[in-house]
Design a protein around this motif. Structure first.
Motif, short mmCIF file in Angstrom:
data_model
loop_
_atom_site.label_atom_id
_atom_site.label_comp_id
_atom_site.label_asym_id
_atom_site.label_seq_id
_atom_site.Cartn_x
_atom_site.Cartn_y
_atom_site.Cartn_z
N ILE A 117 0.86 -1.18 0.00
CA ILE A 117 0.00 0.00 0.00
C ILE A 117 0.90 1.23 0.00
O ILE A 117 1.71 1.42 0.92
N ALA A 118 0.77 2.06 -1.01
CA ALA A 118 1.58 3.28 -1.11
C ALA A 118 1.26 4.22 0.05
O ALA A 118 0.14 4.24 0.58
N ARG A 119 2.25 5.03 0.43
CA ARG A 119 2.10 5.89 1.61
C ARG A 119 0.91 6.84 1.50
O ARG A 119 0.11 6.93 2.43
N ASP A 120 0.78 7.54 0.40
CA ASP A 120 -0.32 8.52 0.26
C ASP A 120 -1.68 7.83 0.36
O ASP A 120 -2.61 8.34 1.00
N ALA A 121 -1.79 6.65 -0.25
CA ALA A 121 -3.06 5.91 -0.21
C ALA A 121 -3.37 5.44 1.20
O ALA A 121 -4.53 5.48 1.65
N LEU A 122 -2.33 5.02 1.93
CA LEU A 122 -2.54 4.56 3.30
C LEU A 122 -3.00 5.71 4.20
O LEU A 122 -3.94 5.56 4.99
N LEU A 123 -2.35 6.86 4.09
CA LEU A 123 -2.72 8.00 4.94
C LEU A 123 -4.15 8.44 4.66
O LEU A 123 -4.90 8.77 5.59
N GLN A 124 -4.56 8.45 3.39
CA GLN A 124 -5.93 8.81 3.06
C GLN A 124 -6.90 7.77 3.61
O GLN A 124 -8.00 8.11 4.10
N PHE A 125 -6.51 6.52 3.55
CA PHE A 125 -7.31 5.42 4.09
C PHE A 125 -7.56 5.63 5.59
O PHE A 125 -8.68 5.45 6.08
N LEU A 126 -6.53 6.05 6.31
CA LEU A 126 -6.66 6.27 7.75
C LEU A 126 -7.53 7.49 8.05
O LEU A 126 -8.28 7.50 9.04
N ARG A 127 -7.45 8.51 7.20
CA ARG A 127 -8.29 9.69 7.39
C ARG A 127 -9.77 9.35 7.23
O ARG A 127 -10.63 9.88 7.92
N GLU A 128 -10.06 8.44 6.32
CA GLU A 128 -11.45 8.11 6.00
C GLU A 128 -12.05 7.07 6.95
O GLU A 128 -13.27 7.00 7.08
N HIS A 129 -11.18 6.28 7.60
CA HIS A 129 -11.69 5.19 8.43
C HIS A 129 -11.04 5.26 9.81
O HIS A 129 -9.93 4.74 10.03
N GLY A 130 -11.75 5.87 10.74
CA GLY A 130 -11.24 6.06 12.10
C GLY A 130 -10.94 4.76 12.82
O GLY A 130 -9.99 4.68 13.61
N GLU A 131 -11.71 3.71 12.53
CA GLU A 131 -11.49 2.43 13.20
C GLU A 131 -10.10 1.88 12.86
O GLU A 131 -9.41 1.31 13.72
N VAL A 132 -9.68 2.08 11.60
CA VAL A 132 -8.37 1.59 11.18
C VAL A 132 -7.27 2.46 11.78
O VAL A 132 -6.23 1.95 12.20
N ALA A 133 -7.50 3.77 11.85
CA ALA A 133 -6.51 4.68 12.45
C ALA A 133 -6.26 4.30 13.90
O ALA A 133 -5.12 4.32 14.38
N LEU A 134 -7.32 3.95 14.63
CA LEU A 134 -7.17 3.54 16.03
C LEU A 134 -6.36 2.26 16.13
O LEU A 134 -5.50 2.11 17.01
N ARG A 135 -6.61 1.33 15.22
CA ARG A 135 -5.83 0.08 15.22
C ARG A 135 -4.35 0.37 14.97
O ARG A 135 -3.47 -0.27 15.55
#
Length: 238
Positions: A117-135
């Motif tokens: 997973i590319a860095r920019d895509a991962l950071l956007q993924f975390l911004r959109e999904h709080g449950e994943v950011a918490l993990r």
């Protein structure tokens, strides 16, 4: 899908049969669908280097099958193996989140599959999904404590036999078959084990001989059998 090395490619996270409590497993359906969109799947041969210590972080690797060793080196060429990663581990996460160079080198110990997973895509993924950011926060915290324990073992444990005992007990705790944790598969060379406990290959060979002689350990091919776990625990905490 059958791939080289006898592996089954797990290219769709929505139907992945491995549903354990790993960082990117068992997510909500929207998060899982998004994860499936942003990752790319590849099969890597043994000895493939996924990223190098000091390299700018381009993304993370989700290990789905196989094992990888994470190592760090000094300027004079001395290497220490910090961790053996297995399926479910996310490699390069610390560097990607902090936007600092990879702190380790990741190399496949055996053929396996990893999703990138590319860095920019991962950071956007975390911004959109709080449950994943918490993990991710929880995982980074566990990484911190794991690194702390590694430092304690290398810096405060003076005896190679104590370090070796701790390593065997750690492998037992992470055994693939919890019902039989005293039987473990070892794919590492004596040189690689030496790099894990901060000693020499000759010392590791001597430790294997001593542990077998003292009925602490039995070796059958690539299988290690702990014969006296209580004695190992006493040695590890001496």
């Amino acid at each position: 899908m059958r791939a080289p090395y006898g592996l089954n490619i797990l290219d769709n996270c929505l139907i992945c049969p491995i549903r354990e409590e790993h960082l990117f497993c068992n997510l909500s359906l929207p998060a899982l669908q998004k994860l499936n969109e942003i990752k790319s799947t590849a099969i890597y041969p043994k000895s493939t280097v996924l990223f190098i210590e000091g390299q700018l972080p381009r993304g993370v690797f989700l290990l789905c099958a196989g094992k990888a060793k994470l190592s760090a080196s000094s300027r004079d060429g001395k290497t220490v193996i910090l961790k053996i990663s297995g399926p479910g581990d996310v490699l390069g996460l610390n560097a990607v989140i902090s936007n600092r160079p990879y702190e380790v080198t990741a190399e496949m110990l055996e053929p396996g599959q990893a999703n990138f997973i590319a860095r920019d895509a991962l950071l956007q993924f975390l911004r959109e999904h709080g449950e994943v950011a918490l993990r991710v926060v929880e995982q980074l915290s566990r990484n911190y404590y794991s690194a702390y324990e590694e430092i304690r073992t290398l810096a405060l444990t003076s005896s190679p036999s104590e370090k070796f005992a701790k390593l065997l007990l750690a492998w037992s705790a992470e055994a693939v078959h919890p019902a039989d944790p005293l039987h473990m598969k070892n794919t590492l060379t004596h040189e690689e084990i030496a790099e894990m406990i901060g000693t020499t290959r000759e010392t590791v060979s001597r430790l294997f001989s001593e542990f077998k002689k003292n009925q602490l350990l039995q070796v059958k091919g690539s299988t290690l059998i702990i014969r006296n776990k209580t004695a190992l625990e006493k040695m590890a905490h001496s």
